[in-house]
Design a protein around this motif. Structure first.
Motif, PDB file in Angstrom:
ATOM      1  N   MET A   4      -5.345 -17.362  29.920  1.00  0.00           N
ATOM      2  CA  MET A   4      -6.562 -18.248  29.391  1.00  0.00           C
ATOM      3  C   MET A   4      -7.561 -17.492  30.012  1.00  0.00           C
ATOM      4  O   MET A   4      -8.744 -17.305  29.630  1.00  0.00           O
ATOM      5  CB  MET A   4      -6.386 -19.725  29.869  1.00  0.00           C
ATOM      6  CG  MET A   4      -7.584 -20.462  29.533  1.00  0.00           C
ATOM      7  SD  MET A   4      -7.277 -22.194  30.171  1.00  0.00           S
ATOM      8  CE  MET A   4      -6.059 -22.741  29.221  1.00  0.00           C
ATOM      9  N   GLU A   5      -7.673 -17.099  31.507  1.00  0.00           N
ATOM     10  CA  GLU A   5      -8.813 -16.770  32.164  1.00  0.00           C
ATOM     11  C   GLU A   5      -9.215 -15.345  31.552  1.00  0.00           C
ATOM     12  O   GLU A   5     -10.470 -15.045  31.526  1.00  0.00           O
ATOM     13  CB  GLU A   5      -8.472 -16.728  33.535  1.00  0.00           C
ATOM     14  CG  GLU A   5      -9.671 -16.373  34.363  1.00  0.00           C
ATOM     15  CD  GLU A   5      -9.175 -16.123  36.028  1.00  0.00           C
ATOM     16  OE1 GLU A   5      -9.656 -16.814  36.867  1.00  0.00           O
ATOM     17  OE2 GLU A   5      -8.295 -15.343  36.015  1.00  0.00           O
ATOM     18  N   SER A   6      -8.350 -14.387  31.209  1.00  0.00           N
ATOM     19  CA  SER A   6      -8.669 -13.111  30.640  1.00  0.00           C
ATOM     20  C   SER A   6      -9.260 -12.937  29.529  1.00  0.00           C
ATOM     21  O   SER A   6      -9.584 -11.853  29.064  1.00  0.00           O
ATOM     22  CB  SER A   6      -7.487 -12.196  31.078  1.00  0.00           C
ATOM     23  OG  SER A   6      -6.433 -12.591  30.185  1.00  0.00           O
ATOM     24  N   SER A   7      -8.873 -14.039  28.896  1.00  0.00           N
ATOM     25  CA  SER A   7      -9.541 -14.181  27.308  1.00  0.00           C
ATOM     26  C   SER A   7     -10.604 -15.065  26.815  1.00  0.00           C
ATOM     27  O   SER A   7     -11.012 -15.477  25.719  1.00  0.00           O
ATOM     28  CB  SER A   7      -8.161 -14.436  26.156  1.00  0.00           C
ATOM     29  OG  SER A   7      -7.213 -13.733  26.431  1.00  0.00           O
ATOM     30  N   LEU A   8     -11.448 -15.456  27.961  1.00  0.00           N
ATOM     31  CA  LEU A   8     -12.489 -16.593  27.836  1.00  0.00           C
ATOM     32  C   LEU A   8     -13.634 -15.557  27.118  1.00  0.00           C
ATOM     33  O   LEU A   8     -13.751 -14.377  27.241  1.00  0.00           O
ATOM     34  CB  LEU A   8     -13.149 -16.670  29.441  1.00  0.00           C
ATOM     35  CG  LEU A   8     -12.241 -17.626  30.220  1.00  0.00           C
ATOM     36  CD1 LEU A   8     -12.799 -17.835  31.503  1.00  0.00           C
ATOM     37  CD2 LEU A   8     -12.024 -18.955  29.476  1.00  0.00           C
ATOM     38  N   ARG A   9     -14.317 -16.511  26.492  1.00  0.00           N
ATOM     39  CA  ARG A   9     -15.630 -15.834  25.615  1.00  0.00           C
ATOM     40  C   ARG A   9     -16.511 -16.682  26.225  1.00  0.00           C
ATOM     41  O   ARG A   9     -16.957 -17.788  26.181  1.00  0.00           O
ATOM     42  CB  ARG A   9     -15.502 -15.921  24.015  1.00  0.00           C
ATOM     43  CG  ARG A   9     -14.309 -15.173  23.278  1.00  0.00           C
ATOM     44  CD  ARG A   9     -14.302 -15.369  21.970  1.00  0.00           C
ATOM     45  NE  ARG A   9     -13.397 -14.330  21.570  1.00  0.00           N
ATOM     46  CZ  ARG A   9     -12.766 -14.452  20.424  1.00  0.00           C
ATOM     47  NH1 ARG A   9     -13.053 -15.526  19.139  1.00  0.00           N
ATOM     48  NH2 ARG A   9     -11.742 -13.806  19.779  1.00  0.00           N
ATOM     49  N   ALA A  10     -17.916 -15.805  26.056  1.00  0.00           N
ATOM     50  CA  ALA A  10     -19.254 -16.272  26.495  1.00  0.00           C
ATOM     51  C   ALA A  10     -19.806 -17.455  25.517  1.00  0.00           C
ATOM     52  O   ALA A  10     -19.483 -17.251  24.325  1.00  0.00           O
ATOM     53  CB  ALA A  10     -20.257 -15.526  26.714  1.00  0.00           C
ATOM     54  N   ALA A  11     -20.279 -18.403  25.937  1.00  0.00           N
ATOM     55  CA  ALA A  11     -20.787 -19.442  24.823  1.00  0.00           C
ATOM     56  C   ALA A  11     -22.122 -19.055  24.395  1.00  0.00           C
ATOM     57  O   ALA A  11     -22.828 -18.157  24.743  1.00  0.00           O
ATOM     58  CB  ALA A  11     -21.222 -20.598  25.872  1.00  0.00           C
ATOM     59  N   GLN A  12     -22.254 -19.135  22.848  1.00  0.00           N
ATOM     60  CA  GLN A  12     -23.454 -19.088  22.026  1.00  0.00           C
ATOM     61  C   GLN A  12     -24.107 -19.984  21.636  1.00  0.00           C
ATOM     62  O   GLN A  12     -25.040 -19.847  20.881  1.00  0.00           O
ATOM     63  CB  GLN A  12     -23.003 -18.126  21.143  1.00  0.00           C
ATOM     64  CG  GLN A  12     -22.159 -16.833  21.382  1.00  0.00           C
ATOM     65  CD  GLN A  12     -22.948 -15.816  21.879  1.00  0.00           C
ATOM     66  OE1 GLN A  12     -24.147 -15.494  21.701  1.00  0.00           O
ATOM     67  NE2 GLN A  12     -22.312 -15.117  23.126  1.00  0.00           N
ATOM     68  N   ASP A  13     -24.022 -21.115  22.165  1.00  0.00           N
ATOM     69  CA  ASP A  13     -24.796 -22.326  21.889  1.00  0.00           C
ATOM     70  C   ASP A  13     -25.249 -23.258  23.039  1.00  0.00           C
ATOM     71  O   ASP A  13     -25.275 -22.685  24.158  1.00  0.00           O
ATOM     72  CB  ASP A  13     -23.857 -23.451  21.124  1.00  0.00           C
ATOM     73  CG  ASP A  13     -22.410 -23.759  21.685  1.00  0.00           C
ATOM     74  OD1 ASP A  13     -22.469 -23.537  23.105  1.00  0.00           O
ATOM     75  OD2 ASP A  13     -21.551 -24.029  20.972  1.00  0.00           O
ATOM     76  N   HIS A  14     -25.417 -24.426  22.924  1.00  0.00           N
ATOM     77  CA  HIS A  14     -26.229 -25.198  23.853  1.00  0.00           C
ATOM     78  C   HIS A  14     -25.139 -25.318  24.924  1.00  0.00           C
ATOM     79  O   HIS A  14     -25.604 -26.054  26.177  1.00  0.00           O
ATOM     80  CB  HIS A  14     -26.544 -26.571  23.453  1.00  0.00           C
ATOM     81  CG  HIS A  14     -25.641 -27.519  22.780  1.00  0.00           C
ATOM     82  ND1 HIS A  14     -25.049 -27.248  21.529  1.00  0.00           N
ATOM     83  CD2 HIS A  14     -25.139 -28.475  23.303  1.00  0.00           C
ATOM     84  CE1 HIS A  14     -24.014 -28.156  21.347  1.00  0.00           C
ATOM     85  NE2 HIS A  14     -24.159 -28.905  22.249  1.00  0.00           N
TER      86      HIS A  14
END
Length: 260
Positions: free
Chosen positions: A42-52
């Motif tokens: 889970m931790e290694s596949s996180l993605r950055a948020a692109q919204d609020h």
């Protein structure tokens, strides 16, 4: 991800397999290893948020590969395990401050190449086009400069090794950073790696295995007071991390340990 989240998932896994299937599960599959691998994937596949919402986006598809016999018995004895694990993954993500864009799915796969005790976990995002190309970039969780305070290995109660390197190899061979003269220890038995401010133990396919607090492990994030046993040797890991999130209750490092 805080160590308490992994410990909580480990406890939940053990509770899920209570009853007639418990003996088989404990004999072949270590709940701690699965919990750690799920959390790591889970931790290694996180993605950055692109919204609020600034919270990182956790993957929502999890594949767990098992030996075919183990996979078959899991399906027969605990058909509800998948749904229960999905609920715990949602809870794990929430506790860690992550979010999921879709309801997660989890699949147990049969892999003939895996031994009964082996487990492989892979996490994926089901919607790879959401938010455009930028959303495809993984969140970079950098290795921090944080280091355990005065970490030590106390070997058989009288030999003290202070560890300062990011990678420590331990075994019977004199090529290791720490050599232990024990005929029941493999030449290259285990490795300690500094990761996110804590040492994690890895058994490097030793012949006799590695126990931590009397539990057979292949990977374990060390906490002060953990007792490692390899061959006929007992090793106590100690550190002075009084302010560490990993060891909130620890105080002073001991200069000697009674292993009797």
């Amino acid at each position: 991800m805080n160590d308490k989240h992994i410990t909580r998932l480990e406890t939940q896994l053990e509770q899920l397999v209570e009853g007639v299937f418990t003996g088989l599960f404990r004999r072949h599959i270590n709940a701690h290893d699965i919990a750690l691998k799920l959390a790591r994937s889970m931790e290694s596949s996180l993605r950055a948020a692109q919204d609020h919402d600034p919270r990182p986006i956790a993957p929502d598809k999890y594949l767990i590969a098992l030996n075919p016999d183990i996979q078959k018995q899991l399906h027969q004895h605990r058909p509800d395990l998948v749904q229960a694990l999905v609920e715990h993954l949602v809870e794990l993500a929430s506790d860690a401050g992550y979010r999921m864009l879709h309801s997660p799915t989890l699949v147990f796969l049969a892999s003939p190449d895996l031994a009964p005790s082996a487990t492989l976990v892979k996490a994926e995002h089901t919607d790879t086009t959401l938010h455009g190309t930028a959303a495809m970039q993984p969140v970079q969780i950098a290795e921090t400069a944080q280091h355990p305070l005065n970490p030590q290995l106390i070997i058989n109660g009288d030999r003290i090794e202070t560890i300062t390197q990011p990678v420590i190899n331990i075994g019977r061979s004199n090529q290791n950073d720490i050599m232990i003269d024990d005929p029941y220890i493999s030449r290259h038995h285990l490795q300690l790696r500094l990761r996110f401010g804590a040492y994690t133990l890895f058994d490097v396919e030793s012949k006799s295995g590695t126990l931590v607090n009397n539990v057979n492990v292949t990977e374990h994030r060390l906490r002060s007071g953990d007792v490692i046993q390899i061959g006929g040797t007992k090793i106590v890991y100690m550190s002075d991390d009084t302010n560490s999130a990993f060891n909130p209750d620890m105080t002073d490092t001991f200069n000697s340990v009674d292993l009797a």
